[in-house]
Design an enzyme around this catalytic site. Structure first.
Site, PDB file in Angstrom:
ATOM      1  N   SER A 180       0.809  -1.222   0.000  1.00  0.00           N
ATOM      2  CA  SER A 180       0.000   0.000   0.000  1.00  0.00           C
ATOM      3  C   SER A 180       0.839   1.269   0.000  1.00  0.00           C
ATOM      4  O   SER A 180       0.427   2.272  -0.572  1.00  0.00           O
ATOM      5  CB  SER A 180      -0.946  -0.005   1.201  1.00  0.00           C
ATOM      6  OG  SER A 180      -0.218  -0.151   2.403  1.00  0.00           O
ATOM      7  N   HIS A 208      -4.929  -3.148  -3.151  1.00  0.00           N
ATOM      8  CA  HIS A 208      -4.491  -2.188  -4.179  1.00  0.00           C
ATOM      9  C   HIS A 208      -4.242  -2.830  -5.543  1.00  0.00           C
ATOM     10  O   HIS A 208      -3.851  -2.158  -6.486  1.00  0.00           O
ATOM     11  CB  HIS A 208      -3.237  -1.449  -3.693  1.00  0.00           C
ATOM     12  CG  HIS A 208      -3.493  -0.682  -2.442  1.00  0.00           C
ATOM     13  ND1 HIS A 208      -4.058   0.574  -2.447  1.00  0.00           N
ATOM     14  CD2 HIS A 208      -3.332  -1.021  -1.138  1.00  0.00           C
ATOM     15  CE1 HIS A 208      -4.209   0.989  -1.201  1.00  0.00           C
ATOM     16  NE2 HIS A 208      -3.783   0.038  -0.380  1.00  0.00           N
ATOM     17  N   LYS A 239     -11.319   0.939  -2.768  1.00  0.00           N
ATOM     18  CA  LYS A 239     -10.255   1.615  -3.522  1.00  0.00           C
ATOM     19  C   LYS A 239     -10.644   1.657  -5.009  1.00  0.00           C
ATOM     20  O   LYS A 239     -11.471   2.463  -5.357  1.00  0.00           O
ATOM     21  CB  LYS A 239      -8.929   0.947  -3.206  1.00  0.00           C
ATOM     22  CG  LYS A 239      -8.779   0.900  -1.656  1.00  0.00           C
ATOM     23  CD  LYS A 239      -7.445   0.660  -1.144  1.00  0.00           C
ATOM     24  CE  LYS A 239      -7.440   0.364   0.349  1.00  0.00           C
ATOM     25  NZ  LYS A 239      -7.844   1.455   1.226  1.00  0.00           N
TER      26      LYS A 239
HETATM   27  C1  LIG Z   1      -3.287  -3.192   2.027  1.00  0.00           C
HETATM   28  C2  LIG Z   1      -4.549  -2.760   2.710  1.00  0.00           C
HETATM   29  N1  LIG Z   1      -5.310  -3.680   3.323  1.00  0.00           N
HETATM   30  C3  LIG Z   1      -6.453  -3.351   3.938  1.00  0.00           C
HETATM   31  C4  LIG Z   1      -6.890  -2.046   3.967  1.00  0.00           C
HETATM   32  C5  LIG Z   1      -8.153  -1.731   4.681  1.00  0.00           C
HETATM   33  O1  LIG Z   1      -9.175  -1.555   3.766  1.00  0.00           O
HETATM   34  P1  LIG Z   1     -10.445  -0.656   4.083  1.00  0.00           P
HETATM   35  O2  LIG Z   1     -10.051   0.759   3.832  1.00  0.00           O
HETATM   36  O3  LIG Z   1     -11.488  -1.155   3.139  1.00  0.00           O
HETATM   37  O4  LIG Z   1     -10.795  -0.886   5.518  1.00  0.00           O
HETATM   38  C6  LIG Z   1      -6.156  -1.060   3.320  1.00  0.00           C
HETATM   39  C7  LIG Z   1      -6.647   0.333   3.292  1.00  0.00           C
HETATM   40  O5  LIG Z   1      -6.117   1.247   3.780  1.00  0.00           O
HETATM   41  C8  LIG Z   1      -4.949  -1.411   2.692  1.00  0.00           C
HETATM   42  O6  LIG Z   1      -4.183  -0.490   2.105  1.00  0.00           O
END
Ligand SMILES: Cc1ncc(COP(=O)(O)O)c(C=O)c1O
Length: 387
Positions: A180, A208, A239
């Site tokens: 991320s 992502h 996203k």
């Molecule tokens: C790699 C990763 N996993 C999980 C999440 C969590 O997702 P959500 O924003 O849908 O709670 C994010 C978001 O920030 C992320 O970047």
């Protein structure tokens, strides 16, 4: 003296370390240019990668679902909050992911913090990449399993750790698909092969990668041609999908177990109908619009090349996430503020979101940026000089 005085002390320490976070108020939709604090600025910090949160078909689906089903689910899914919108969405997700089934959670964070404790407990071992997302780290903590952290994307290190780990009931390897904050892609084929040799499970967080990588945007597993392999795929609808929610895609047995054991699935209200309908419509657009992915990556390539030419240090990202490394949190904040003055919004990312000494701007492009907006952003970086 009050028993709450420590709050001020704690806050002052955060400020002192250059790590203070504060909320900014955006007054428009997350398009290429947004209205922020009273002015228009180019947005380089959104996960709305394909621009689907403002896609006309997606908005129309959300409006229609609200008119038909109301604004809220009004119950947890196991009580009265499950609807046909969920069924359709989960069927579509499983199809895209090439799995038997899928299950939608209220967020990606909720999905990770629930599935990891279901897969691993006290007698088990989790092997986790050093740069995994905070929701994975929290899921590992909640699981009470033993943990070993392998160096970022280092399959050799993972192998060493696996070879030294025979005394556990089950083993789980967990990794971001696309990291991320770094934008690089996990070496999934090597991880999968190692897992197969050492009888370990693999969980990949495709937050992502989904929508942007692989055939029809199916994500990181598809990017590597690993469809049909025993890899549990987690992802988000928040996203590239432009809505909200998390999901797990895997075997029917896994999904049935999650329905019965995943605490953040059981003990929370279902998602609003508009969100589910929007996600469903967005999946259709993702499958039928390869040109969006092409534009997204073409903008990323242009921005990356221009910033390197200007002398900025970028991590070797292969995706739409472009990390501009600045070092200290204070420097990252200064550059972000200077950019904002020049009409570009790219928030500073500092510890604990990234390791100490690697504070950065995390730039992201969107398919809906215009060429003019990307060029405006490049000009802004060019005018910064030494900050
Ligand atoms: C790699 C990763 N996993 C999980 C999440 C969590 O997702 P959500 O924003 O849908 O709670 C994010 C978001 O920030 C992320 O970047």
């Amino acid at each position: 003296m009050s028993s709450y005085d420590w709050l001020d002390t704690e806050y002052a320490a955060i400020e002192q370390a250059g790590l203070r976070r504060h909320l900014r108020t955006v007054m428009s939709a997350p398009t290429g240019t947004i209205h922020l604090d009273g002015r228009d600025v180019v947005l380089l910090g959104s996960n709305n990668y394909l621009g689907l949160s403002t896609h006309p078909e997606v908005i129309a689906a959300a409006v229609e679902a609200t008119q038909t089903f109301g604004t809220g689910a009004s119950g947890s899914r196991l009580i009265s909050g499950n609807s046909e919108l969920y069924t359709t969405l989960e069927t579509n997700l499983a199809k895209m992911k090439g799995t038997e089934a899928a299950l939608v959670f209220s967020s990606g964070y909720a999905a990770n913090t629930s599935i990891i404790p279901v897969l691993a407990g006290e007698d088990d071992l989790i092997l986790s990449d050093a740069l995994n997302h905070a929701s994975i780290i929290d899921g590992c903590r909640l699981s009470r399993a033993s943990k070993k952290i392998y160096q970022h994307c280092d399959v050799g290190h993972l192998k060493t750790l696996l070879s030294a780990s025979t005394a556990f009931r089950r083993k789980l390897i967990v990794t971001d698909g696309v990291f991320s904050m770094d934008g690089d892609i996990a070496p999934l084929p090597d991880i999968y092969n190692l897992a197969a040799q050492h009888d370990a499970m693999v969980l990949v967080d495709d937050a992502h990668g989904f929508g942007v990588l692989g055939k029809d945007g199916n994500g990181t597993v598809s990017h590597f041609g690993l469809e049909g392999k025993e890899i549990i795929q987690m992802g988000t609808l928040s996203k590239a999908v432009g809505a909200l929610g998390g999901y797990i895609a895997g075997s029917r047995a896994l999904i049935e177990l999650l329905i019965n054991r995943a605490r953040s699935f059981i003990f929370t209200t279902g998602l609003p109908p508009a969100t589910l309908a929007a996600a469903n419509a967005a999946l259709d657009v993702i499958r039928s619009s390869p040109e969006l992915r092409k534009r997204l990556f073409s903008h990323a390539k242009r921005l990356k090349t221009a910033l390197i030419d200007l002398g900025y240090t970028l991590l070797p990202s292969e995706t739409q996430i472009l990390p501009v490394i600045l070092g200290s949190p204070q420097r990252a904040t200064r550059v972000a503020e200077a950019l904002l003055t020049e009409g570009v919004f790219a928030p500073a990312i500092r510890p604990p979101a990234v390791p100490t000494g690697t504070s950065r701007l995390r730039l992201t492009t969107m398919a809906t940026h215009t060429e003019a907006e990307i060029e405006q952003a490049i000009r802004a970086f060019a005018t910064l000089g030494k900050v």
